[in-house]
Write a protein that holds these residues in place. Sequence first.
Motif, short mmCIF file in Angstrom:
data_model
loop_
_atom_site.label_atom_id
_atom_site.label_comp_id
_atom_site.label_asym_id
_atom_site.label_seq_id
_atom_site.Cartn_x
_atom_site.Cartn_y
_atom_site.Cartn_z
N ASN A 179 36.59 43.90 31.32
CA ASN A 179 35.17 43.75 31.05
C ASN A 179 34.59 42.81 32.10
OD1 ASN A 179 35.45 41.01 30.29
ND2 ASN A 179 36.12 41.68 28.26
N LEU A 180 33.32 42.52 31.98
CA LEU A 180 32.68 41.74 33.03
C LEU A 180 32.66 40.25 32.76
CD1 LEU A 180 29.72 44.12 33.89
CD2 LEU A 180 31.82 43.73 35.16
N ALA A 181 33.50 39.79 31.85
CA ALA A 181 33.55 38.36 31.59
C ALA A 181 33.99 37.62 32.84
CB ALA A 181 34.52 38.08 30.45
N ARG A 182 33.37 36.48 33.07
CA ARG A 182 33.66 35.72 34.27
C ARG A 182 35.04 35.07 34.20
NH1 ARG A 182 29.85 33.05 37.64
NH2 ARG A 182 30.82 31.48 38.93
N HIS A 209 40.58 35.89 32.47
CA HIS A 209 41.51 36.86 33.03
C HIS A 209 42.77 36.20 33.60
CE1 HIS A 209 38.62 40.14 32.63
NE2 HIS A 209 37.72 39.25 32.96
N GLY A 210 42.73 34.90 33.76
CA GLY A 210 43.86 34.21 34.38
C GLY A 210 45.13 34.31 33.57
#
Lengths: 120, 143
Positions: free
Chosen positions: B102-105, B108-109
């Motif tokens: 998704n486009l979450a900033r 993701h790490g």
Amino acid sequence: MNQGFRADLEPKGKGIFVIRLRGYLDAYTAPQLDTLIAGLLEQNSNRIIVDCAELDYISSAGLGVFMAYIEPIRAAGGDLKFCSLNERIAMIMDMLGFQHIFHITEHFDQALRAFEIPSD
Amino acid sequence: MNITSKHQRVECTFPARLEALKDIRLFIEMHCMQWGVSKRQCWALVLACDEICSNIIRHGYRLIDGETLSLGLSMDEHSCSVTIRDTAPPFNPVRMPRREFNLARSGHGLDLANRVARIVYLPKRGRRCYNITSISVPIVETD
């Protein structure tokens, strides 16, 4: 193993700007990139090619900058395209599904042409 | 920076600051190179460690100055591992669910770290006053 980072901006005409990334893009250096892209958007410059030919390393913090800006860039009628990824960076983008939302090309010229030839 | 070395284990303490991420990566790369760890496995270890350390610094210590991260790097015939010790409020990197794109900033790490390495997290408990995060990759012979 120089672990520095640089992001250089180069206008290519027709409202297209190239961001050339060099070195290591991580949680410490990502704010430099964030500032650069924010500055472009303030000037309504929203046709951006991110040239990764000399980018050695990227972490999720670096990728998060692109994620943060892709929606406002596209809403303004522009796009953000990537080119010249090395194998490791391509692998990371693949793992996170970047290929499904960003236009990624092998060579710089392909990214440039993609801006010059309007898509349907 | 204090480094001790014995066989194939080294330890080093770093300031818990984002500026130190490059030194942490160099520490791992330098020893992986010396020990003959493949470039692919070294990269995976560096990436996972970078993500975990970034999260501890930002979300655990909340960027407060004066804190530290202690790293132990070791290798045996099966794996190469980094063990991180920190005293931040527990921040579990393992329980983060794998997410769809998704486009979450951010966020993701941990997903990325879990995809390239095996991560085990032990929060501080009882007399042990530090959290332990173990990151390991299997040893492979070629890149």
